[in-house]
Design an enzyme around this catalytic site. Structure first.
Site, PDB file in Angstrom:
ATOM      1  N   CYS A  43       0.849  -1.175   0.000  1.00  0.00           N
ATOM      2  CA  CYS A  43       0.000   0.000   0.000  1.00  0.00           C
ATOM      3  C   CYS A  43       0.892   1.235   0.000  1.00  0.00           C
ATOM      4  O   CYS A  43       2.071   1.172   0.313  1.00  0.00           O
ATOM      5  CB  CYS A  43      -0.882  -0.012   1.236  1.00  0.00           C
ATOM      6  N   ARG A  68       3.217   1.356  -6.896  1.00  0.00           N
ATOM      7  CA  ARG A  68       3.167   0.293  -5.883  1.00  0.00           C
ATOM      8  C   ARG A  68       1.959  -0.608  -6.093  1.00  0.00           C
ATOM      9  O   ARG A  68       1.814  -1.621  -5.431  1.00  0.00           O
ATOM     10  CB  ARG A  68       3.145   0.913  -4.479  1.00  0.00           C
ATOM     11  N   TRP A 115      -4.035  -1.877  -1.438  1.00  0.00           N
ATOM     12  CA  TRP A 115      -4.016  -3.120  -2.209  1.00  0.00           C
ATOM     13  C   TRP A 115      -4.750  -4.127  -1.329  1.00  0.00           C
ATOM     14  O   TRP A 115      -4.233  -4.513  -0.274  1.00  0.00           O
ATOM     15  CB  TRP A 115      -2.581  -3.562  -2.459  1.00  0.00           C
ATOM     16  N   ASN A 141      -0.056   0.265   6.204  1.00  0.00           N
ATOM     17  CA  ASN A 141       0.563  -0.609   5.205  1.00  0.00           C
ATOM     18  C   ASN A 141       1.117  -1.801   5.976  1.00  0.00           C
ATOM     19  O   ASN A 141       1.878  -1.638   6.917  1.00  0.00           O
ATOM     20  CB  ASN A 141       1.701   0.116   4.464  1.00  0.00           C
ATOM     21  N   GLY A 142       0.685  -3.008   5.584  1.00  0.00           N
ATOM     22  CA  GLY A 142       1.169  -4.207   6.274  1.00  0.00           C
ATOM     23  C   GLY A 142       0.013  -5.154   6.536  1.00  0.00           C
ATOM     24  O   GLY A 142      -1.072  -5.000   5.990  1.00  0.00           O
ATOM     25  N   GLU A 522      16.381 -14.768 -15.673  1.00  0.00           N
ATOM     26  CA  GLU A 522      15.900 -13.391 -15.576  1.00  0.00           C
ATOM     27  C   GLU A 522      14.992 -13.060 -16.757  1.00  0.00           C
ATOM     28  O   GLU A 522      13.951 -12.419 -16.597  1.00  0.00           O
ATOM     29  CB  GLU A 522      17.091 -12.433 -15.496  1.00  0.00           C
ATOM     30  N   LYS A 526      11.118 -11.813 -16.367  1.00  0.00           N
ATOM     31  CA  LYS A 526      10.614 -10.565 -16.948  1.00  0.00           C
ATOM     32  C   LYS A 526       9.353 -10.819 -17.761  1.00  0.00           C
ATOM     33  O   LYS A 526       8.357 -10.114 -17.662  1.00  0.00           O
ATOM     34  CB  LYS A 526      11.695  -9.932 -17.841  1.00  0.00           C
ATOM     35  N   GLU A 529       6.347 -11.860 -15.447  1.00  0.00           N
ATOM     36  CA  GLU A 529       5.777 -10.916 -14.468  1.00  0.00           C
ATOM     37  C   GLU A 529       5.063  -9.745 -15.123  1.00  0.00           C
ATOM     38  O   GLU A 529       4.220  -9.122 -14.504  1.00  0.00           O
ATOM     39  CB  GLU A 529       6.846 -10.433 -13.489  1.00  0.00           C
ATOM     40  N   HIS A 545      16.594 -33.691 -19.614  1.00  0.00           N
ATOM     41  CA  HIS A 545      16.134 -34.383 -18.391  1.00  0.00           C
ATOM     42  C   HIS A 545      14.679 -34.056 -18.081  1.00  0.00           C
ATOM     43  O   HIS A 545      14.276 -34.041 -16.918  1.00  0.00           O
ATOM     44  CB  HIS A 545      17.032 -33.980 -17.218  1.00  0.00           C
ATOM     45  N   LYS A 644       6.414  -3.785  -5.780  1.00  0.00           N
ATOM     46  CA  LYS A 644       7.783  -3.355  -6.107  1.00  0.00           C
ATOM     47  C   LYS A 644       8.767  -3.870  -5.065  1.00  0.00           C
ATOM     48  O   LYS A 644       9.889  -4.208  -5.382  1.00  0.00           O
ATOM     49  CB  LYS A 644       7.875  -1.832  -6.191  1.00  0.00           C
TER      50      LYS A 644
HETATM   51  C1  AGP Z   1      11.868  -8.444 -10.344  1.00  0.00           C
HETATM   52  O1  AGP Z   1      11.455  -7.847 -11.552  1.00  0.00           O
HETATM   53  C2  AGP Z   1      10.770  -8.429  -9.320  1.00  0.00           C
HETATM   54  N1  AGP Z   1      10.324  -7.093  -9.103  1.00  0.00           N
HETATM   55  C3  AGP Z   1      11.166  -9.166  -8.053  1.00  0.00           C
HETATM   56  O2  AGP Z   1      11.586 -10.474  -8.382  1.00  0.00           O
HETATM   57  C4  AGP Z   1      12.295  -8.516  -7.223  1.00  0.00           C
HETATM   58  O3  AGP Z   1      13.527  -8.653  -7.894  1.00  0.00           O
HETATM   59  C5  AGP Z   1      12.374  -9.216  -5.870  1.00  0.00           C
HETATM   60  O4  AGP Z   1      11.159  -9.027  -5.196  1.00  0.00           O
HETATM   61  C6  AGP Z   1      13.540  -8.711  -5.000  1.00  0.00           C
HETATM   62  O5  AGP Z   1      13.361  -7.343  -4.711  1.00  0.00           O
HETATM   63  P1  AGP Z   1      14.577  -6.555  -4.009  1.00  0.00           P
HETATM   64  O6  AGP Z   1      15.713  -6.533  -4.984  1.00  0.00           O
HETATM   65  O7  AGP Z   1      14.036  -5.195  -3.726  1.00  0.00           O
HETATM   66  O8  AGP Z   1      14.933  -7.319  -2.761  1.00  0.00           O
END
Ligand code: AGP
Length: 649
Positions: A43, A68, A115, A141-142, A522, A526, A529, A545, A644
């Site tokens: 949030c 966010r 959220w 937030n939490g 990676e 990308k 997500e 395998h 984020k």
């Molecule tokens: C990556 O695109 C994602 N946003 C996610 O995997 C991110 O890398 C992960 O949550 C770690 O975040 P941080 O680097 O802030 O610890």
């Protein structure tokens, strides 16, 4: 530079984002005691007290926190001595329109983007929440993990609830506890709450103060002239101040127009100096790009240059200004642990392969959510490196606290100065990437690679396990990488065409070997997500395998195959995939004469030292994911279900 935004692609393609087919997800949960399964939440919170119209400051801050992710928004503004609460489902713009009609003149208030975790997406469940007598109003937030127990106890005492949220429970409990002193009431409140929270509170009878308390969820305080601020994250406040204080877990802050006062969890007054952030407010704008993610992909050459600044002396790496390590400190380390989550973990996996080639230490890389529960041997002989762009990831923080307890020397590689991680470790190396707003990490991944590579070369030089010649060669290549990154970005329209060609596939397989395997991981992340398409990455040698059973003409295989010592092996993997009629998309080195007859499509990268291939190979994969998601009309900067920074476990 991407064309300046016009009509978004969504209208032109009319593609509905997201998959229509059910995605089966098997979650193996250990027996859970009665706790909510924490969800990804992030949030946004803004608080203001000063001389400006609070509504303007709160809305501006909430707009800057939109990345966010959220589904509703609201504000509480002290206007004509009454606390006025307005909330709306949907975007901040809806709330903005509503407030225009209210025209609150008040100069004190709190704002929130929610959220949904507990309770549906409704205006009633949106924050701020207040108690039945409206003596307190607060935003949160939490996740309060024991909110049901507290709610049952309050209901037994006759309290009635209007919402399904854990946050209203906090407001009702605080109102019950409050006896006239806000700070002692908040200290008592914290004794009841289990879970994570950043709370910002207005108390009706205390007309010239705002209160904050946090545990596990970040909260930053900002000081201006005759005004004070608080927010979940720095970008919300950049137009007003660049001097901040991070609130630590358990601390309470009282904000007035002229002062910020902080207490610890025992009620002791604390003096905390502020830190200056040299981020410019424009850094948290899109600067003409259609999405923050595309802007940040295009910032990567600058990030590399900035990461190298003041860290190279001729053709040698010198980190002694930031790392006050003696040679004895460095020589006593026999183990290096590198711990992270998500994209940061993939950066760690890439760096691992350099560390093991330039130091004699035993290197171990792990995801934080596993590392924190393993029986790993760490202690004074261990350098434990925690990679986190936000510095707020709950699992990474937990892993760092475990390593620190063991006596390991803890180093943070992070983008956020004074983040929780940065404040808890022994040493910090900053990415200098500037704020990253898009949820999908791009430039911070590149920044992490830079910093980790510099650290590996520095350790190798100090331990004399890296030859001068090899160090010079790699440092010279680091210096010219930005130009090579830019040359790939110039091909973005070719990559866009390629992405749109494959955007209707449902499943992708990504392959790589050596330091290209984490790049494949990676690239798959990308794509997953931001486009919501299924993509998984494998070490290319693992394909036979099992994953090879997936292959058919409908499953594109993205292969990271730079000219390196494993090239021939990967080429044979490509041929195995082609034998199953899978279309091949290769990321290959310019001048490669063999790949053309082995791949349907190729994304080229310039020649570089094989250790540096990951810096270049990741760029086409970032662009590929971006353009697939854009073609599919997905919410690129705020993908569904994602945050984020994952500040809860
Ligand atoms: C990556 O695109 C994602 N946003 C996610 O995997 C991110 O890398 C992960 O949550 C770690 O975040 P941080 O680097 O802030 O610890």
């Amino acid at each position: 530079m991407e064309e300046v935004p016009g009509k978004t692609d969504r209208e032109s393609h009319g593609v509905i984002c997201g998959t229509k087919r059910p995605v089966l997800l098997f979650i193996f949960l250990p027996a859970m005691e009665r706790r909510c399964v924490s969800l990804l939440i992030m949030c946004g919170i803004v608080g203001y007290i000063g001389y400006r119209k609070a509504a303007d400051v709160l809305l501006d801050g909430l707009y800057r926190l939109e990345y966010r992710g959220y589904d509703s928004a609201g504000v509480a503004i002290r206007d004509l001595r009454e606390i006025q609460i307005e909330k709306e489902v949907g975007k901040v713009a809806e709330l903005d329109n509503l407030l225009k009609s209210r025209n609150f003149e008040g100069t004190q208030g709190i704002g929130h983007t929610r959220w949904a975790t507990h309770g549906g997406v409704t205006a009633v469940n949106a924050h701020p929440h207040c108690d039945s007598q409206s003596n307190v109003a607060l935003v949160h937030n939490g996740i309060i993990e024991n909110y049901l127990e507290i709610k049952e106890d309050l209901e037994k005492e006759g309290v009635t609830f209007n919402t399904q949220t854990d946050t209203e429970v906090v407001a009702q409990l605080l109102a019950k506890i409050y006896q006239g002193d806000a700070v002692s009431s908040l200290i008592r409140l914290s004794g009841f709450l289990e879970g994570s929270y950043a709370l910002v509170i207005l108390v009706r009878e205390i007309e010239d103060k705002i209160y904050c308390i946090r545990k596990g969820s970040p909260l930053v305080l900002g000081k201006g002239k005759k005004e004070s601020f608080c927010a979940s994250d720095v970008p919300a406040l950049l137009p007003y101040t660049k001097d901040f204080i991070y609130l630590n877990d358990g601390e309470i802050a009282e904000l007035s127009q002229d002062n910020i006062q902080i207490w610890d969890s025992s009620g002791q007054v604390l003096t905390r100096s502020s830190f200056h952030v040299d981020w410019d407010v424009s850094m948290s704008d899109k600067d003409g790009y259609p999405h923050f993610m595309l802007k940040e992909i295009n910032e990567q050459s600058r990030v590399i240059r900035d990461s190298l600044l003041e860290r190279l002396q001729d053709d040698s790496v010198d980190l002694s200004a930031e790392l006050k390590w003696s040679h004895e400190d460095i020589h006593k380390w026999k183990k290096i642990h590198i711990v992270a989550c998500g994209t940061s973990y993939y950066a760690a996996l890439i760096a691992e392969r350099l560390f093991e080639n330039v130091t004699e230490c035993d290197i171990r890389v792990d995801v934080a959510s596993e590392y924190r529960y393993r029986k790993l041997k760490s202690g004074p002989d261990t350098l434990a490196i925690f990679v986190s762009q936000s510095g707020e990831t709950a699992d990474t923080l937990a892993a760092e606290r475990k390593a620190r307890t063991s006596g390991a020397c803890c180093l943070a590689v992070t983008n956020v100065p004074n983040s929780t991680l940065a404040r808890e470790v022994d040493h910090v190396l900053l990415l200098k990437a500037g704020p990253e707003v898009g949820v999908a990490a791009t430039k911070t991944f590149t920044g992490q690679l830079c910093v980790l590579y510099l650290l590996a070369l520095y350790l190798g030089r100090v331990c004399e396990t890296l030859s001068k010649n090899k160090e010079n060669r790699l440092v010279q290549e680091l210096r010219i990488l930005p130009f090579k990154v830019d040359s790939i970005l110039e091909d973005h329209l070719l990559i866009r065409e390629l992405a749109e060609k494959y955007a209707n596939a449902r499943n992708f397989l990504f392959l790589g070997r050596g330091n290209s395997f984490p790049v494949a991981l990676e690239g798959a992340l990308k794509l997953k997500e931001i486009s919501y398409l299924h993509a998984e990455a494998y070490a290319a040698g693992e394909m036979k395998h099992g994953p090879i059973a997936l292959l058919d003409p409908e499953v594109p295989v993205v292969v990271v195959i730079p000219r390196d010592e494993l090239y021939d092996k990967v080429l044979s993997n490509i041929q195995e995939a082609r034998a199953r009629s899978a279309p091949i998309i290769a990321v290959a080195t310019s001048g490669d004469q063999y790949i053309g007859t082995n791949a349907e499509d190729i994304m080229w990268i310039p020649v570089t030292e094989q250790e540096m291939n990951p810096f270049l190979a990741v760029i086409p994969l970032q662009l590929f994911a971006y353009y697939v998601a854009r073609y599919r009309g997905c919410d690129i900067d705020q993908p569904r279900n994602l945050a984020k920074s994952v500040t809860v476990e």
